[in-house]
Design a protein around this motif. Structure first.
Motif, mmCIF file in Angstrom:
data_model
loop_
_atom_site.group_PDB
_atom_site.id
_atom_site.type_symbol
_atom_site.label_atom_id
_atom_site.label_comp_id
_atom_site.label_asym_id
_atom_site.label_seq_id
_atom_site.Cartn_x
_atom_site.Cartn_y
_atom_site.Cartn_z
ATOM 1 N N THR B 122 0.962 -1.293 -0.119
ATOM 2 C CA THR B 122 -0.100 -0.111 0.027
ATOM 3 C C THR B 122 0.788 1.230 0.110
ATOM 4 N N GLY B 123 0.041 2.495 -0.175
ATOM 5 C CA GLY B 123 1.005 3.528 -0.133
ATOM 6 C C GLY B 123 2.152 3.814 -0.817
ATOM 7 N N GLU B 124 3.240 4.177 -0.176
ATOM 8 C CA GLU B 124 4.460 4.414 -1.330
ATOM 9 C C GLU B 124 4.953 3.224 -1.791
ATOM 10 N N ARG B 125 5.001 2.113 -0.938
ATOM 11 C CA ARG B 125 5.427 0.947 -1.359
ATOM 12 C C ARG B 125 4.962 0.331 -2.850
ATOM 13 N N LEU B 126 3.678 0.775 -2.598
ATOM 14 C CA LEU B 126 2.883 -0.018 -3.863
ATOM 15 C C LEU B 126 3.276 1.015 -5.141
ATOM 16 N N THR B 127 3.320 2.301 -4.819
ATOM 17 C CA THR B 127 3.615 3.426 -5.984
ATOM 18 C C THR B 127 5.208 2.730 -6.599
ATOM 19 N N ARG B 128 5.984 2.598 -5.643
ATOM 20 C CA ARG B 128 7.518 1.936 -5.766
ATOM 21 C C ARG B 128 7.434 0.574 -7.058
ATOM 22 N N ILE B 129 6.656 -0.143 -6.201
ATOM 23 C CA ILE B 129 6.792 -1.527 -7.021
ATOM 24 C C ILE B 129 5.937 -1.225 -8.310
ATOM 25 N N THR B 130 4.674 -0.615 -8.393
ATOM 26 C CA THR B 130 4.384 -0.349 -9.530
ATOM 27 C C THR B 130 5.221 0.277 -10.624
ATOM 28 N N ALA B 131 6.195 1.379 -10.194
ATOM 29 C CA ALA B 131 7.057 2.001 -11.053
ATOM 30 C C ALA B 131 8.160 0.933 -11.448
ATOM 31 N N GLN B 132 8.359 0.042 -10.626
ATOM 32 C CA GLN B 132 9.750 -1.105 -10.931
ATOM 33 C C GLN B 132 9.069 -1.864 -11.995
ATOM 34 N N ARG B 133 7.893 -2.309 -11.929
ATOM 35 C CA ARG B 133 7.103 -3.197 -12.923
ATOM 36 C C ARG B 133 7.180 -2.526 -14.225
ATOM 37 N N HIS B 134 6.788 -1.303 -14.090
ATOM 38 C CA HIS B 134 6.780 -0.710 -15.427
ATOM 39 C C HIS B 134 8.310 -0.421 -15.892
ATOM 40 N N ARG B 135 9.181 -0.123 -15.263
ATOM 41 C CA ARG B 135 10.585 -0.415 -15.568
ATOM 42 C C ARG B 135 10.951 -1.778 -16.566
ATOM 43 N N TYR B 136 10.613 -2.745 -15.935
ATOM 44 C CA TYR B 136 10.834 -4.096 -16.555
ATOM 45 C C TYR B 136 10.219 -4.015 -17.924
ATOM 46 N N GLU B 137 8.999 -3.500 -18.089
ATOM 47 C CA GLU B 137 8.198 -3.662 -19.305
ATOM 48 C C GLU B 137 8.963 -2.862 -20.220
ATOM 49 N N LEU B 138 9.439 -1.617 -19.844
ATOM 50 C CA LEU B 138 10.145 -0.617 -21.037
ATOM 51 C C LEU B 138 11.310 -1.371 -21.215
ATOM 52 N N TYR B 139 12.132 -1.939 -20.292
ATOM 53 C CA TYR B 139 13.371 -2.656 -20.595
ATOM 54 C C TYR B 139 13.108 -3.647 -21.711
ATOM 55 N N VAL B 140 12.182 -4.493 -21.573
ATOM 56 C CA VAL B 140 11.685 -5.537 -22.794
ATOM 57 C C VAL B 140 11.422 -4.826 -23.978
ATOM 58 N N THR B 141 10.561 -4.003 -23.786
ATOM 59 C CA THR B 141 10.243 -3.314 -25.014
ATOM 60 C C THR B 141 11.289 -2.610 -25.892
ATOM 61 N N ASP B 142 12.080 -2.266 -25.102
ATOM 62 C CA ASP B 142 13.525 -1.866 -25.622
ATOM 63 C C ASP B 142 14.186 -2.675 -26.237
ATOM 64 N N LEU B 143 14.328 -3.799 -25.709
ATOM 65 C CA LEU B 143 14.992 -5.025 -26.414
ATOM 66 C C LEU B 143 14.508 -5.364 -27.603
ATOM 67 N N ILE B 144 13.176 -5.548 -27.726
ATOM 68 C CA ILE B 144 12.470 -5.802 -28.658
ATOM 69 C C ILE B 144 12.388 -4.806 -29.950
ATOM 70 N N ASP B 145 12.246 -3.586 -29.571
ATOM 71 C CA ASP B 145 12.647 -2.463 -30.609
ATOM 72 C C ASP B 145 13.941 -2.648 -31.197
ATOM 73 N N ALA B 146 14.870 -2.999 -30.233
ATOM 74 C CA ALA B 146 16.205 -3.243 -31.128
ATOM 75 C C ALA B 146 16.235 -4.011 -31.988
ATOM 76 N N VAL B 147 15.456 -5.413 -31.832
ATOM 77 C CA VAL B 147 15.615 -6.300 -32.495
ATOM 78 C C VAL B 147 14.999 -5.830 -33.910
ATOM 79 N N VAL B 148 13.565 -5.273 -33.737
ATOM 80 C CA VAL B 148 12.972 -4.600 -35.031
ATOM 81 C C VAL B 148 13.984 -3.687 -35.830
ATOM 82 N N ARG B 149 14.703 -2.729 -35.025
ATOM 83 C CA ARG B 149 15.492 -2.155 -35.701
ATOM 84 C C ARG B 149 16.596 -2.639 -36.557
ATOM 85 N N GLU B 150 16.925 -3.833 -35.985
ATOM 86 C CA GLU B 150 18.042 -4.662 -36.741
ATOM 87 C C GLU B 150 17.360 -5.633 -37.887
ATOM 88 N N GLY B 151 16.196 -5.276 -38.215
ATOM 89 C CA GLY B 151 15.379 -5.917 -39.330
ATOM 90 C C GLY B 151 15.318 -7.364 -39.092
#
Lengths: 219, 219, 219, 219
Positions: B122-151
């Motif tokens: 709850t509270g700040e702890r929930l905020t922090r873990i939600t942000a962390q989860r979001h960071r994982y998503e971005l990390y993987v999205t970036d990985l896949i974007d790179a694959v697309v850019r490599e054709g």
DNA sequence: AATGAATGAGTATTCATTCAT
DNA sequence: AATGAATGAATACTCATTCAT
């Protein structure tokens, strides 16, 4: 038990209380989690005293089980519809993936519940739902096996694992999808079935460990 | 908070009580679910009285949060290791998929908890873990974007959805994997990275809804 | 668990809480009946919150069972003392009747409970107490059989029925006896043992139905 | 309250609902105990819904009270019948003991209820039944007094205690008697009246404490 | 560090009773 | 006569947390 109607075909204007209770419970259990949610919460949502809920349910667990029974009915119907189609294996898998994904997206709370809270059933109910989950796995494994037999997927594909992979990816849709986002449920269902088909049809299989070259990470 | 050792390779002769508490909690929370498990259960498992646990924790939620903090440390380390490698995007994605899957398989309870029970913060702890989860998503999205850019993947691939798909499939590993099954965690991690690569590299993208040909199922 | 004392032989000035709980429960259960009495009542009587009672008991039924266990211990001790006496059968029966009656009179609530509320035990506890009651019956039947063998009672006496009669009459003492009445418990115990001896030694036995001359009253 | 029939000997073709309710309640209250039994149980047994019972009763306690009123009618009739007989005191006591025992045995549930559950009445109803019980005690004390006056019992016999003894022994019959046992109710009633007569006529009385030689057992 | 007694608010469930239909 | 929905208060039991020792 259902109220008599003058026009049997007419739309149900008024849901009866039993349905209201189930719908409220789906919503509450989804938002708070079954264990955290209280019967009081459900009663508040329906607008009756908590004692009054016990006209409609036997126990809290019974309430959960009835939600699941409805879900099972619906998904069973979907699986039978698809089984009845006269199409090839790849198409059948695609339609399954799309339809199943769509059902998850259109029944977010219900499907999320089914996926997350089944552990709270006990006794025979737990046995039954475990068996049901196993049946889903077999159904999808069979679908993928058929794709392999048609020569549309790597013959070395571990179809059981592929089935887990597919089910996981669909099951988890409700955990990130937000209603009212930019893409329609239908569109996402299409994307999902494409991803699934791509995965099944183009992965190189790994039915056996290929070598002893294991790189083990420390725990 | 846990004391760091001077000699990291030395055998851990004696775990201190604080670690014992965390390990016991991981096990109990995993088996019963955070909401259902009681502080009493954890105390029993450690072998102290319930009241004594409060020498090591502030609240039950604090206990959960500390388990998550450890998990975050570990997964952060993995992501940094991979980022440091000098390899192409496809290989990076493959190694990420394999390493991440393996970590999930080798830390079943911990990872399962992280995936299933974060809602109870709850509270700040929930905020922090939600942000962390979001960071994982971005990390993987970036990985896949790179694959697309490599054709190496369809340029129309919706990489955000693909990232969800990938994470879902990995996250869910602990829900069906049983320790001691016929296939080693390493083997399953290989299969999983193959499935993921096949999916990313060969799906036809669907960045936009293609048509109005929607077949909508009734709710 | 018992508090250390400077003078071990000194009277127990302060009872510990566990005993307090048992004593309060005996009183409450006796006055209201087990089913009607609430844990709240007991807690009020002890002066703690009802939740706090559960430090000392597992369940309400457990509380009842522990009261009974104490009673069984005490009555078992009485029976063994009497069995150890070197006296003839008539005297043994007389002493049994007197001692047993006295115990009932001096432990009014406890014995009344034992006699009236045993039905509320369930499962194994019910099995055990039923067996115990059966043992009491056998014990008294044996006492009376011995009197018959000594030639001090009609050889045709149905000793099993006589034993029921004796036990009933004693069991029921707490239902009419009021503490502080004109006659002491000892006096009443004497009267009771006289009545019992008179009954056993002078009744004409009726081990078999003597004739078919039954006059049946309509129900 | 129940309609009297013009032809008492005629077969009872149809019991009315009110009687059904009373009979069901006797059975249920006897099996579960008044406090534990629910109005729902009675309704189930009758075959109507719980709410419908309230056409026949005012409250649960009212139901109990009406059962007792019937019992009182019946036992009052027995006592009057016996009072009308022109026989000596010993015979009157014997017939009373036999008839009363038989009534208990043939109305097991009803009499057991009367003996065990009267505490659950409140207010004026409790007052009335307490008075009634007192009247039974006086009635039996009078019977025994008459025996003493006829010189057939020890003149020192404490007749009040003897009366308690007699009533106790009869009251308790339903607690051990099982319908369908080897001995008929009539036979047991005979045995019981023999035991009672033996007790009254041959016990040495103890109207006063004889001495100070009391051996008091520790509590 | 650890105990164990106590708290106080909460939980699911039961049930006698009412009442509009 | 009967229904069945609803009430509202009570019930046994749980549990995170505190704290004096």
């Amino acid at each position: 038990m259902a109220p008599r109607k003058a026009h049997p075909g007419a739309p149900r204007v008024r849901r009866n209380r039993e349905d209201e209770v189930l719908l409220a419970a789906i919503d509450i259990f989804h938002r708070k989690g079954y264990a955290t949610a209280s019967i009081q919460d459900v009663a508040d949502s329906v607008g009756v005293l908590k004692g009054s809920l016990y006209h409609y349910i036997d126990t809290k667990e019974d309430l959960l089980a009835r939600i699941f029974a409805e879900s099972d009915d619906q998904s069973h119907a979907i699986m039978q519809e698809i089984a009845a189609l006269d199409i090839n294996a790849v198409e059948r898998l695609r339609i399954f993936a799309r339809t199943w994904s769509l059902w998850y997206l259109e029944n977010l709370e219900r499907s999320s519940l089914y996926f997350n809270e089944w552990r709270h059933l006990t006794g025979e109910r737990l046995t039954r739902i475990t068996a049901q989950r196993h049946r889903y796995e077999l159904y999808v494994t069979d679908l993928i096996d058929a794709v392999v037999r048609e020569g549309k997927a790597d013959p070395d594909l571990n179809t059981r694992y592929a089935a887990f992979f597919v089910l996981s990816a669909i099951n988890v849709l409700p955990s990130w999808y937000k209603r009212g986002g930019p893409d329609s449920p239908e569109h996402i269902a299409e994307v999902w079935s494409d991803l699934i088909l791509g995965m099944v049809c183009h992965s190189q299989g790994r039915r056996r460990p290929r070598s002893s070259a294991r790189v083990r990470r420390a725990a």
